[in-house]
Design an enzyme around this catalytic site. Structure first.
Site, PDB file in Angstrom:
ATOM      1  N   GLY A 247       3.898  -2.865   8.743  1.00 26.99           N
ATOM      2  CA  GLY A 247       3.886  -4.298   9.035  1.00 26.99           C
ATOM      3  C   GLY A 247       5.004  -5.051   8.327  1.00 26.99           C
ATOM      4  O   GLY A 247       5.432  -6.109   8.795  1.00 26.99           O
TER       5      GLY A 247
ATOM      6  N   GLU B 183       7.966  -4.715  10.408  1.00 24.03           N
ATOM      7  CA  GLU B 183       7.696  -5.476  11.640  1.00 24.03           C
ATOM      8  C   GLU B 183       7.890  -6.977  11.419  1.00 24.03           C
ATOM      9  O   GLU B 183       8.407  -7.677  12.295  1.00 24.03           O
ATOM     10  CB  GLU B 183       6.283  -5.149  12.139  1.00 24.03           C
ATOM     11  CG  GLU B 183       6.205  -3.692  12.611  1.00 24.03           C
ATOM     12  CD  GLU B 183       4.794  -3.223  12.903  1.00 24.03           C
ATOM     13  OE1 GLU B 183       3.955  -3.252  11.977  1.00 24.03           O
ATOM     14  OE2 GLU B 183       4.532  -2.840  14.046  1.00 24.03           O
TER      15      GLU B 183
ATOM     16  N   GLU C 143       3.350   4.556  10.124  1.00 26.15           N
ATOM     17  CA  GLU C 143       1.953   4.475  10.579  1.00 26.15           C
ATOM     18  C   GLU C 143       1.382   5.818  11.003  1.00 26.15           C
ATOM     19  O   GLU C 143       0.198   6.073  10.800  1.00 26.15           O
ATOM     20  CB  GLU C 143       1.827   3.475  11.741  1.00 26.15           C
ATOM     21  CG  GLU C 143       1.944   2.012  11.327  1.00 26.15           C
ATOM     22  CD  GLU C 143       3.372   1.492  11.270  1.00 26.15           C
ATOM     23  OE1 GLU C 143       4.319   2.307  11.365  1.00 26.15           O
ATOM     24  OE2 GLU C 143       3.548   0.282  11.138  1.00 26.15           O
TER      25      GLU C 143
HETATM   26  N1  CAA Z   1      -1.744  -1.454   1.413  1.00 23.51           N
HETATM   27  C1  CAA Z   1      -2.514  -1.591   0.315  1.00 23.51           C
HETATM   28  N2  CAA Z   1      -2.082  -1.298  -0.929  1.00 23.51           N
HETATM   29  C2  CAA Z   1      -0.813  -0.868  -1.046  1.00 23.51           C
HETATM   30  C3  CAA Z   1       0.034  -0.705   0.056  1.00 23.51           C
HETATM   31  C4  CAA Z   1      -0.469  -1.037   1.331  1.00 23.51           C
HETATM   32  N3  CAA Z   1       0.253  -0.966   2.440  1.00 23.51           N
HETATM   33  N4  CAA Z   1       1.229  -0.252  -0.390  1.00 23.51           N
HETATM   34  C5  CAA Z   1       1.118  -0.125  -1.722  1.00 23.51           C
HETATM   35  N5  CAA Z   1      -0.110  -0.504  -2.125  1.00 23.51           N
HETATM   36  C6  CAA Z   1      -0.635  -0.514  -3.479  1.00 23.51           C
HETATM   37  C7  CAA Z   1      -0.934   0.915  -3.942  1.00 23.51           C
HETATM   38  O1  CAA Z   1      -2.185   1.365  -3.468  1.00 23.51           O
HETATM   39  C8  CAA Z   1      -0.881   0.737  -5.432  1.00 23.51           C
HETATM   40  O2  CAA Z   1      -2.104   0.181  -5.851  1.00 23.51           O
HETATM   41  P1  CAA Z   1      -2.828   0.747  -7.203  1.00 23.51           P
HETATM   42  O3  CAA Z   1      -1.862   0.419  -8.298  1.00 23.51           O
HETATM   43  O4  CAA Z   1      -4.097  -0.051  -7.247  1.00 23.51           O
HETATM   44  O5  CAA Z   1      -3.021   2.227  -6.985  1.00 23.51           O
HETATM   45  C9  CAA Z   1       0.184  -0.330  -5.638  1.00 23.51           C
HETATM   46  O6  CAA Z   1       0.347  -0.992  -4.380  1.00 23.51           O
HETATM   47  C10 CAA Z   1       1.543   0.259  -6.008  1.00 23.51           C
HETATM   48  O7  CAA Z   1       1.861   1.249  -5.047  1.00 23.51           O
HETATM   49  P2  CAA Z   1       2.236   2.779  -5.439  1.00 23.51           P
HETATM   50  O8  CAA Z   1       1.610   3.148  -6.725  1.00 23.51           O
HETATM   51  O9  CAA Z   1       1.931   3.616  -4.244  1.00 23.51           O
HETATM   52  O10 CAA Z   1       3.806   2.605  -5.665  1.00 23.51           O
HETATM   53  P3  CAA Z   1       4.921   3.714  -5.451  1.00 23.51           P
HETATM   54  O11 CAA Z   1       6.178   3.140  -5.999  1.00 23.51           O
HETATM   55  O12 CAA Z   1       4.480   5.044  -5.948  1.00 23.51           O
HETATM   56  O13 CAA Z   1       5.068   3.848  -3.848  1.00 23.51           O
HETATM   57  C11 CAA Z   1       5.260   3.020  -1.600  1.00 23.51           C
HETATM   58  C12 CAA Z   1       5.511   2.740  -3.115  1.00 23.51           C
HETATM   59  C13 CAA Z   1       6.142   4.167  -1.110  1.00 23.51           C
HETATM   60  C14 CAA Z   1       5.599   1.741  -0.858  1.00 23.51           C
HETATM   61  C15 CAA Z   1       3.758   3.397  -1.398  1.00 23.51           C
HETATM   62  O14 CAA Z   1       2.957   2.408  -2.039  1.00 23.51           O
HETATM   63  C16 CAA Z   1       3.347   3.474   0.044  1.00 23.51           C
HETATM   64  O15 CAA Z   1       3.628   4.447   0.708  1.00 23.51           O
HETATM   65  N6  CAA Z   1       2.640   2.412   0.507  1.00 23.51           N
HETATM   66  C17 CAA Z   1       2.130   2.412   1.880  1.00 23.51           C
HETATM   67  C18 CAA Z   1       3.237   2.157   2.865  1.00 23.51           C
HETATM   68  C19 CAA Z   1       2.679   2.226   4.283  1.00 23.51           C
HETATM   69  O16 CAA Z   1       2.227   3.241   4.736  1.00 23.51           O
HETATM   70  N7  CAA Z   1       2.749   1.073   4.979  1.00 23.51           N
HETATM   71  C20 CAA Z   1       2.265   0.960   6.336  1.00 23.51           C
HETATM   72  C21 CAA Z   1       0.851   0.453   6.341  1.00 23.51           C
HETATM   73  S1  CAA Z   1       0.126   0.569   7.955  1.00 23.51           S
HETATM   74  C22 CAA Z   1       0.703  -0.791   8.796  1.00 23.51           C
HETATM   75  O17 CAA Z   1       1.476  -1.575   8.278  1.00 23.51           O
HETATM   76  C23 CAA Z   1       0.156  -0.937  10.184  1.00 23.51           C
HETATM   77  C24 CAA Z   1       0.841  -1.947  10.992  1.00 23.51           C
HETATM   78  O18 CAA Z   1       1.839  -1.664  11.673  1.00 23.51           O
HETATM   79  C25 CAA Z   1       0.324  -3.287  11.109  1.00 23.51           C
END
Ligand code: CAA
Length: 272
Positions: free
Chosen positions: A112, A115, A135
Site C-alpha cells: 500500500g 500504491e 503482497e
Molecule cells: N504492517 C504492520 N506492521 C508493520 C508493517 C506492516 N505493513 N511493516 C512493518 N511493521 C512493523 C513490524 O511488525 C515491526 O513491529 P514490531 O517492532 O512490533 O515487531 C516494526 O514495524 C518494524 O519492522 P521490522 O522489525 O520488520 O523492521 P525491518 O527493518 O526488519 O524490516 C521491512 C522492514 C522490510 C519493511 C519489514 O517490516 C516488512 O517486510 N514489512 C512488511 C512489508 C509488506 O509486506 N508490506 C505490504 C503489506 S500488504 C499491503 O500493503 C496490501 C495492499 O496492497 C493494500
C-alpha cells in the site's frame, strides 16, 4: 478532525507537506490512518492556499511499509473488500486532485505504500528508498491500485515480474525502471522536493489542473472506478483463504510462509 497519525508543514508559495507519522509500525496504513488521509486529502483538494501537495513519511526509515498486516490478517473477505475500497478512496484523491501531488519516498514504500506513492503525479526518492509490491508473499494481491498503476510506471511485463515475485527494488533500480523521477540523498530529499514543488506552485494552477486532467484521461484513467472495483473484489476474496492466513500469520510470527497450491478463491457474493 484531529489527526493522530498525520503531521503537516507548509512552505511558501502554497506548498503543503503531509507526513504519515506512525513510526513504531514504519508508517503502516491501518484504518485510522486511511480515514485521516482521506479527510486531509479531500480538504486540501479544495483548499485554495495549497497549490502543490507533497506526501512523505516521518523519519528516514519508511515512507509507508504497506497496509497494516496486524490489522488485516484476521479480516473476512467482505472486510478485505471494504479495506481496499477505503484505500482506493484515499488514493483517488491524490490522483484526481486538481493540483500536483508528489510522493517523497524516504525509505520503505511497500505494498500500500508503493500504491500511495504511485497515486501521486510522480515519485522522488531518497538513496535508501526501497519500493515493491510484496503482497504475494502474504497470500494476497496489491489492493490499493497497484494492479492498475504499476504498469503505467514501468510497463506491463515489468509490473508482472515485480508483482508475481514480490521483489523489492532499491532507489537506483527504481530510477532506471522509471518508477521514480529523481533520487536524492536522505538530507536533500525534502529540500529538493520543495524546490521541484516551487517550480510548479508559481505557475498557473488552472492551467496545471487542466493539463493534469488531460494527462490522466489520456493515460487510461478512464474506467478507473471499474478497474479499482475489480481489484478491491479480487483483493477481498483472497481474505480467509489458507494462503492469506498463512502468509500474514508468518509475517507476524517472523517466519517464512508455507503456501499451498492453487486454491479456489472465496467466491461468496461481495457487496458492491
Ligand atoms: N504492517 C504492520 N506492521 C508493520 C508493517 C506492516 N505493513 N511493516 C512493518 N511493521 C512493523 C513490524 O511488525 C515491526 O513491529 P514490531 O517492532 O512490533 O515487531 C516494526 O514495524 C518494524 O519492522 P521490522 O522489525 O520488520 O523492521 P525491518 O527493518 O526488519 O524490516 C521491512 C522492514 C522490510 C519493511 C519489514 O517490516 C516488512 O517486510 N514489512 C512488511 C512489508 C509488506 O509486506 N508490506 C505490504 C503489506 S500488504 C499491503 O500493503 C496490501 C495492499 O496492497 C493494500
Amino acid at each position: 478532525m484531529t489527526y493522530n497519525f498525520l503531521k503537516t508543514e507548509t512552505y511558501d508559495p502554497g506548498i503543503l507537506i503531509v507526513k504519515i507519522a506512525r513510526p513504531d509500525a514504519l508508517n503502516a496504513l491501518n484504518t485510522q490512518v486511511l480515514i485521516e488521509l482521506k479527510h486531509i486529502l479531500s480538504e486540501e483538494a479544495q483548499n485554495p492556499k495549497t497549490r502543490v501537495l507533497i506526501l512523505t513519511g516521518e523519519g528516514n526509515k519508511a515512507f509507508i511499509a504497506g497496509a497494516d498486516i496486524s490489522e488485516m490478517h484476521a479480516k473476512s473477505a467482505e472486510e478485505g473488500v471494504q479495506f481496499a475500497q477505503l484505500g482506493h478512496e484515499a488514493t483517488k484523491l491524490l490522483e484526481l486532485m486538481p493540483k500536483p501531488t508528489i510522493a517523497a519516498v524516504n525509505g520503505f514504500a511497500l505494498g500500500g505504500g508503493a500504491e500511495f506513492a504511485m497515486a501521486c503525479d510522480f515519485i522522488v526518492a531518497s538513496e535508501n528508498a526501497v519500493l515493491g509490491q510484496p503482497e504475494v508473499t502474504l497470500g494476497v494481491i496489491p489492493g490499493f491500485g497497484g494492479t492498475l498503476r504499476l504498469s503505467k510506471f514501468v510497463g506491463l511485463p515489468r509490473a508482472k515480474e515485480l508483482i508475481f515475485s514480490g521483489r523489492k527494488v532499491k532507489a537506483q533500480e527504481a530510477l532506471s525502471l522509471g518508477l521514480v523521477n529523481h533520487v536524492f540523498s536522505s538530507e536533500e530529499l525534502i529540500p529538493n522536493t520543495i524546490e521541484i514543488a516551487r517550480s510548479m506552485s508559481q505557475q498557473s494552477l488552472s492551467a496545471i489542473a487542466r493539463a493534469k486532467q488531460l494527462l490522466n484521461e489520456f493515460s487510461e484513467s478512464a474506467g478507473l472506478n471499474f478497474k479499482l472495483d475489480a481489484e478491491a473484489q479480487a483483493f477481498g476474496r483472497l481474505f480467509g483463504s489458507a494462503d492469506q492466513i498463512e502468509g500474514m500469520s508468518a509475517f507476524l510470527e517472523k517466519r517464512k510462509p508455507h503456501f499451498q497450491g492453487l486454491s479456489t478463491p472465496n467466491t461468496q457474493e461481495q457487496p458492491q
